[in-house]
Design a protein around this motif. Structure first.
Motif, PDB file in Angstrom:
ATOM      1  N   ALA A  37      37.093 -15.023 -58.202  1.00  0.00           N
ATOM      2  CA  ALA A  37      36.823 -13.751 -57.521  1.00  0.00           C
ATOM      3  C   ALA A  37      35.681 -13.861 -56.521  1.00  0.00           C
ATOM      4  CB  ALA A  37      36.503 -12.669 -58.550  1.00  0.00           C
ATOM      5  N   LEU A  38      34.841 -14.886 -56.660  1.00  0.00           N
ATOM      6  CA  LEU A  38      33.676 -15.011 -55.784  1.00  0.00           C
ATOM      7  C   LEU A  38      33.840 -16.067 -54.703  1.00  0.00           C
ATOM      8  CD1 LEU A  38      30.808 -14.833 -58.451  1.00  0.00           C
ATOM      9  CD2 LEU A  38      31.839 -12.958 -57.156  1.00  0.00           C
ATOM     10  N   THR A  39      34.825 -16.944 -54.857  1.00  0.00           N
ATOM     11  CA  THR A  39      34.921 -18.097 -53.959  1.00  0.00           C
ATOM     12  C   THR A  39      35.331 -17.729 -52.539  1.00  0.00           C
ATOM     13  OG1 THR A  39      37.185 -18.492 -54.742  1.00  0.00           O
ATOM     14  CG2 THR A  39      35.406 -19.751 -55.801  1.00  0.00           C
ATOM     15  N   GLY A  40      35.790 -16.512 -52.316  1.00  0.00           N
ATOM     16  CA  GLY A  40      36.146 -16.113 -50.966  1.00  0.00           C
ATOM     17  C   GLY A  40      34.975 -15.680 -50.122  1.00  0.00           C
ATOM     18  N   PHE A  41      33.810 -15.493 -50.741  1.00  0.00           N
ATOM     19  CA  PHE A  41      32.648 -14.972 -50.027  1.00  0.00           C
ATOM     20  C   PHE A  41      31.760 -16.100 -49.508  1.00  0.00           C
ATOM     21  CE2 PHE A  41      33.650 -11.542 -53.098  1.00  0.00           C
ATOM     22  CZ  PHE A  41      33.941 -10.537 -52.176  1.00  0.00           C
ATOM     23  N   ILE A  42      31.502 -16.095 -48.205  1.00  0.00           N
ATOM     24  CA  ILE A  42      30.641 -17.107 -47.592  1.00  0.00           C
ATOM     25  C   ILE A  42      29.262 -17.096 -48.241  1.00  0.00           C
ATOM     26  CG2 ILE A  42      29.440 -17.774 -45.477  1.00  0.00           C
ATOM     27  CD1 ILE A  42      32.383 -18.451 -45.397  1.00  0.00           C
ATOM     28  N   GLY A  43      28.705 -15.904 -48.491  1.00  0.00           N
ATOM     29  CA  GLY A  43      27.370 -15.812 -49.082  1.00  0.00           C
ATOM     30  C   GLY A  43      27.295 -16.502 -50.436  1.00  0.00           C
ATOM     31  N   TYR A  44      28.330 -16.340 -51.250  1.00  0.00           N
ATOM     32  CA  TYR A  44      28.339 -16.977 -52.576  1.00  0.00           C
ATOM     33  C   TYR A  44      28.453 -18.488 -52.440  1.00  0.00           C
ATOM     34  CZ  TYR A  44      29.855 -18.442 -57.210  1.00  0.00           C
ATOM     35  OH  TYR A  44      29.958 -19.087 -58.420  1.00  0.00           O
ATOM     36  N   GLU A 182      19.492 -23.623 -46.116  1.00  0.00           N
ATOM     37  CA  GLU A 182      18.449 -22.831 -46.773  1.00  0.00           C
ATOM     38  C   GLU A 182      18.174 -21.534 -46.025  1.00  0.00           C
ATOM     39  OE1 GLU A 182      13.783 -23.302 -48.264  1.00  0.00           O
ATOM     40  OE2 GLU A 182      14.700 -24.830 -46.979  1.00  0.00           O
ATOM     41  N   GLN A 183      18.006 -21.626 -44.705  1.00  0.00           N
ATOM     42  CA  GLN A 183      17.674 -20.444 -43.920  1.00  0.00           C
ATOM     43  C   GLN A 183      18.835 -19.447 -43.884  1.00  0.00           C
ATOM     44  OE1 GLN A 183      14.602 -19.722 -42.313  1.00  0.00           O
ATOM     45  NE2 GLN A 183      13.970 -21.340 -43.685  1.00  0.00           N
ATOM     46  N   ALA A 184      20.063 -19.953 -43.748  1.00  0.00           N
ATOM     47  CA  ALA A 184      21.225 -19.055 -43.727  1.00  0.00           C
ATOM     48  C   ALA A 184      21.399 -18.364 -45.071  1.00  0.00           C
ATOM     49  CB  ALA A 184      22.479 -19.848 -43.363  1.00  0.00           C
ATOM     50  N   HIS A 185      21.202 -19.107 -46.149  1.00  0.00           N
ATOM     51  CA  HIS A 185      21.303 -18.518 -47.494  1.00  0.00           C
ATOM     52  C   HIS A 185      20.285 -17.403 -47.673  1.00  0.00           C
ATOM     53  CE1 HIS A 185      20.849 -17.925 -51.767  1.00  0.00           C
ATOM     54  NE2 HIS A 185      19.666 -18.507 -51.756  1.00  0.00           N
ATOM     55  N   HIS A 186      19.042 -17.660 -47.311  1.00  0.00           N
ATOM     56  CA  HIS A 186      17.998 -16.647 -47.477  1.00  0.00           C
ATOM     57  C   HIS A 186      18.299 -15.410 -46.628  1.00  0.00           C
ATOM     58  CE1 HIS A 186      15.661 -19.042 -50.073  1.00  0.00           C
ATOM     59  NE2 HIS A 186      15.057 -19.792 -49.176  1.00  0.00           N
ATOM     60  N   ARG A 187      18.797 -15.628 -45.419  1.00  0.00           N
ATOM     61  CA  ARG A 187      19.055 -14.474 -44.561  1.00  0.00           C
ATOM     62  C   ARG A 187      20.201 -13.623 -45.107  1.00  0.00           C
ATOM     63  NH1 ARG A 187      21.474 -13.176 -38.643  1.00  0.00           N
ATOM     64  NH2 ARG A 187      20.258 -11.272 -38.354  1.00  0.00           N
ATOM     65  N   GLY A 200      18.048  -0.397 -57.016  1.00  0.00           N
ATOM     66  CA  GLY A 200      17.584  -1.274 -58.084  1.00  0.00           C
ATOM     67  C   GLY A 200      18.505  -2.457 -58.306  1.00  0.00           C
ATOM     68  N   LEU A 201      19.547  -2.573 -57.485  1.00  0.00           N
ATOM     69  CA  LEU A 201      20.524  -3.649 -57.621  1.00  0.00           C
ATOM     70  C   LEU A 201      20.298  -4.718 -56.563  1.00  0.00           C
ATOM     71  CD1 LEU A 201      23.644  -1.366 -58.126  1.00  0.00           C
ATOM     72  CD2 LEU A 201      22.634  -2.840 -59.872  1.00  0.00           C
ATOM     73  N   ARG A 202      20.852  -5.907 -56.827  1.00  0.00           N
ATOM     74  CA  ARG A 202      20.815  -7.008 -55.884  1.00  0.00           C
ATOM     75  C   ARG A 202      22.229  -7.572 -55.766  1.00  0.00           C
ATOM     76  NH1 ARG A 202      16.777  -4.834 -55.319  1.00  0.00           N
ATOM     77  NH2 ARG A 202      14.632  -5.609 -55.300  1.00  0.00           N
ATOM     78  N   VAL A 203      22.476  -8.273 -54.672  1.00  0.00           N
ATOM     79  CA  VAL A 203      23.793  -8.878 -54.475  1.00  0.00           C
ATOM     80  C   VAL A 203      24.135  -9.824 -55.627  1.00  0.00           C
ATOM     81  CG1 VAL A 203      25.100 -10.459 -52.996  1.00  0.00           C
ATOM     82  CG2 VAL A 203      23.773  -8.621 -51.969  1.00  0.00           C
ATOM     83  N   ARG A 204      23.128 -10.477 -56.191  1.00  0.00           N
ATOM     84  CA  ARG A 204      23.382 -11.422 -57.284  1.00  0.00           C
ATOM     85  C   ARG A 204      23.976 -10.744 -58.519  1.00  0.00           C
ATOM     86  NH1 ARG A 204      17.683 -10.952 -57.453  1.00  0.00           N
ATOM     87  NH2 ARG A 204      16.874 -10.091 -59.413  1.00  0.00           N
ATOM     88  N   GLY A 279      31.148  -6.239 -49.622  1.00  0.00           N
ATOM     89  CA  GLY A 279      32.171  -6.143 -48.592  1.00  0.00           C
ATOM     90  C   GLY A 279      31.583  -5.955 -47.201  1.00  0.00           C
ATOM     91  N   LEU A 280      30.549  -5.123 -47.106  1.00  0.00           N
ATOM     92  CA  LEU A 280      29.878  -4.913 -45.824  1.00  0.00           C
ATOM     93  C   LEU A 280      29.206  -6.198 -45.343  1.00  0.00           C
ATOM     94  CD1 LEU A 280      28.229  -1.416 -46.450  1.00  0.00           C
ATOM     95  CD2 LEU A 280      30.152  -1.926 -44.922  1.00  0.00           C
ATOM     96  N   LEU A 281      28.612  -6.933 -46.286  1.00  0.00           N
ATOM     97  CA  LEU A 281      27.985  -8.195 -45.920  1.00  0.00           C
ATOM     98  C   LEU A 281      29.033  -9.187 -45.429  1.00  0.00           C
ATOM     99  CD1 LEU A 281      25.528 -10.062 -45.799  1.00  0.00           C
ATOM    100  CD2 LEU A 281      25.952 -10.654 -48.201  1.00  0.00           C
ATOM    101  N   ALA A 282      30.173  -9.250 -46.113  1.00  0.00           N
ATOM    102  CA  ALA A 282      31.241 -10.163 -45.699  1.00  0.00           C
ATOM    103  C   ALA A 282      31.722  -9.830 -44.292  1.00  0.00           C
ATOM    104  CB  ALA A 282      32.400 -10.089 -46.690  1.00  0.00           C
ATOM    105  N   ALA A 283      31.836  -8.546 -43.981  1.00  0.00           N
ATOM    106  CA  ALA A 283      32.261  -8.138 -42.643  1.00  0.00           C
ATOM    107  C   ALA A 283      31.221  -8.527 -41.600  1.00  0.00           C
ATOM    108  CB  ALA A 283      32.512  -6.628 -42.618  1.00  0.00           C
ATOM    109  N   GLU A 284      29.947  -8.385 -41.951  1.00  0.00           N
ATOM    110  CA  GLU A 284      28.874  -8.756 -41.031  1.00  0.00           C
ATOM    111  C   GLU A 284      28.868 -10.256 -40.777  1.00  0.00           C
ATOM    112  OE1 GLU A 284      24.059  -7.949 -40.489  1.00  0.00           O
ATOM    113  OE2 GLU A 284      25.151  -7.044 -42.166  1.00  0.00           O
ATOM    114  N   VAL A 285      29.098 -11.024 -41.840  1.00  0.00           N
ATOM    115  CA  VAL A 285      29.156 -12.479 -41.711  1.00  0.00           C
ATOM    116  C   VAL A 285      30.306 -12.881 -40.798  1.00  0.00           C
ATOM    117  CG1 VAL A 285      29.686 -14.610 -42.968  1.00  0.00           C
ATOM    118  CG2 VAL A 285      28.015 -13.003 -43.892  1.00  0.00           C
ATOM    119  N   ALA A 286      31.474 -12.259 -40.992  1.00  0.00           N
ATOM    120  CA  ALA A 286      32.627 -12.572 -40.159  1.00  0.00           C
ATOM    121  C   ALA A 286      32.343 -12.293 -38.689  1.00  0.00           C
ATOM    122  CB  ALA A 286      33.838 -11.774 -40.629  1.00  0.00           C
TER     123      ALA A 286
END
Length: 321
Positions: A37-44, A182-187, A200-204, A279-286
C-alpha cells in the motif's frame, strides 16, 4: 572581486530538521517485504532509500555535514550563516558547531558582514578548497557503492529528478546522490507534515494507521513486520498513536498473553485526514517532477531498494501498472 551570493527569503530551502535523526531512521528500517500500500508513494520510497544509504554510510554524520557546507561554499562567499543553514536543511545550533569546526581547521573564514553586523560572511580558504577536493573523491566512491545497481546514465537521471524536488535556491548547492536523497527526503517530509499542521499527526503515521485499518486487531510484532521496521521503532509509533487516542491496545484473541492493536473510531477518522495529506503530497511531487518523472523516479528508487526488499519493483509496478 568576491563573489557574494545573497538568496531571497521566498526561495528558502528545507526547514532545519530536528527529529528523527538520520542515525535513528537508519536503524529503524529493516530488510524484508515492504507494505504494498505504500510502495506507490515517492516520499515513502525515498525515505527507505535515505535510511538504507544512512545505514551504509561510513564515518560520522558530522563529516557529511562538514563536506556539504564546504562544497556549498565553492561557488563563492555566502552572506548569512543562517541562510546557508536553512538552504541545506541544517539545524541552526548544529550549523554553529559545523562552522566552528571548519573555522578551527582553517577551512572556513567567518567575518562580520559590514552591512549587517548580526550576520557572518562565510568564505572558503585554500585549506577548505583542498578539503573539498579530497571530500569529493570520497563522496564519489561512496556514491558508487550506494548506487552500484544503477548504470551511470541511471545515476545521472536519478540526480536530475531528485534535484527537481528541492527548492530552486538549493538545487545548485547539492551535487552528490547521497546528499540529494537526504535533502529531497527531508523536504518531502516537511511538506507532508505541513499539510497536517495543527492535527498532532505526521506523515509517518500513515503507514501504521493504514496497516491497522486493513488488518484489524494486530499484534505489535506483526505490525513491525508489515512495515519492515524494528520492534522499538514500531513501539514508538504505537505509543504516539495510543497517546493520541487513535489506537487501542487490547488482548490478542488468539493469544491472551499478547496485546492486539486496533484503530479507535477517532483513529479511523484521523486516517482519512492523513490519507488526504499523503494524496496532496503525492500530487505535489508529481507536479515537481513533471510529465513522466514520477514513474521514472519510482522505478529508479525501487531498483535501489530491490536488493534489501525483494519484490518491491513488482509491488510498485502493480499499483501503477
Amino acid at each position: 572581486m568576491t563573489n557574494v551570493r545573497v538568496e531571497p527569503d521566498a526561495a528558502r530551502g528545507p526547514v532545519p530538521e530536528t527529529a528523527p535523526a538520520a542515525g535513528a531512521e537508519a536503524t529503524a528500517e529493516v530488510s524484508g517485504v515492504l507494505p504494498e500500500a505504500l510502495t506507490g508513494f515517492i516520499g515513502y520510497l525515498l525515505r527507505r532509500v535515505f535510511a538504507r544509504f544512512a545505514a551504509r554510510t561510513d564515518g560520522p554524520e558530522d563529516s557529511s555535514r562538514d563536506f556539504l557546507v564546504l562544497d556549498a561554499l565553492t561557488g563563492g562567499d555566502w552572506v548569512s550563516q543562517l541562510d546557508l543553514a536553512e538552504r541545506l536543511g541544517i539545524n541552526r545550533t548544529i550549523m554553529v558547531g559545523v562552522i566552528d569546526r571548519l573555522e578551527g581547521r582553517g577551512q572556513v573564514l567567518r567575518t562580520r558582514n559590514p552591512d549587517n553586523r548580526r550576520q557572518y560572511i562565510l568564505s572558503l580558504t585554500d585549506e577548505g578548497r583542498a578539503a573539498v577536493e579530497t571530500g569529493r573523491r570520497a563522496v564519489a566512491e561512496r556514491n558508487a557503492r550506494l548506487t552500484a545497481v544503477l548504470s551511470a546514465e541511471q545515476v545521472a537521471r536519478l540526480n536530475t529528478l531528485l534535484a527537481r524536488l528541492l527548492p530552486p535556491g538549493t538545487q545548485d548547492l547539492v551535487q552528490s546522490t547521497e546528499h540529494l536523497v537526504e535533502q529531497a527526503h527531508h523536504r518531502l517530509r516537511r511538506l507532508g507534515d505541513e499539510k497536517l499542521a495543527g492535527t498532532g499527526l505526521r506523515v509517518r503515521h500513515y503507514g501504521p494507521l493504514s496497516v491497522l485499518a486493513a488488518s484489524g486487531p494486530c499484534p505489535q510484532q506483526r505490525l513491525a513486520q508489515e512495515l519492515a521496521i524494528t520492534g522499538p521503532a514500531a513501539s514508538q509509533l504505537v505509543d504516539e498513536l495510543v497517546d493520541g487516542g487513535l489506537v487501542h491496545r487490547g488482548r490478542d484473541p488468539h493469544d491472551r498473553r499478547r496485546h492486539a492493536l486496533e484503530l479507535t473510531e477517532l483513529g479511523h477518522t484521523r486516517l482519512a485526514t492523513v490519507a488526504e495529506a499523503v494524496g496532496l503530497l503525492a500530487a505535489e511531487v508529481a507536479e515537481l517532477l513533471g510529465p513522466g518523472g514520477e514513474d521514472e523516479l519510482r522505478a529508479l528508487l525501487v531498483q535501489l531498494l530491490e536488493p534489501a526488499h525483494p519484490g518491491v519493483s513488482e509491488a510498485a509496478a502493480g499499483r501503477h501498472g
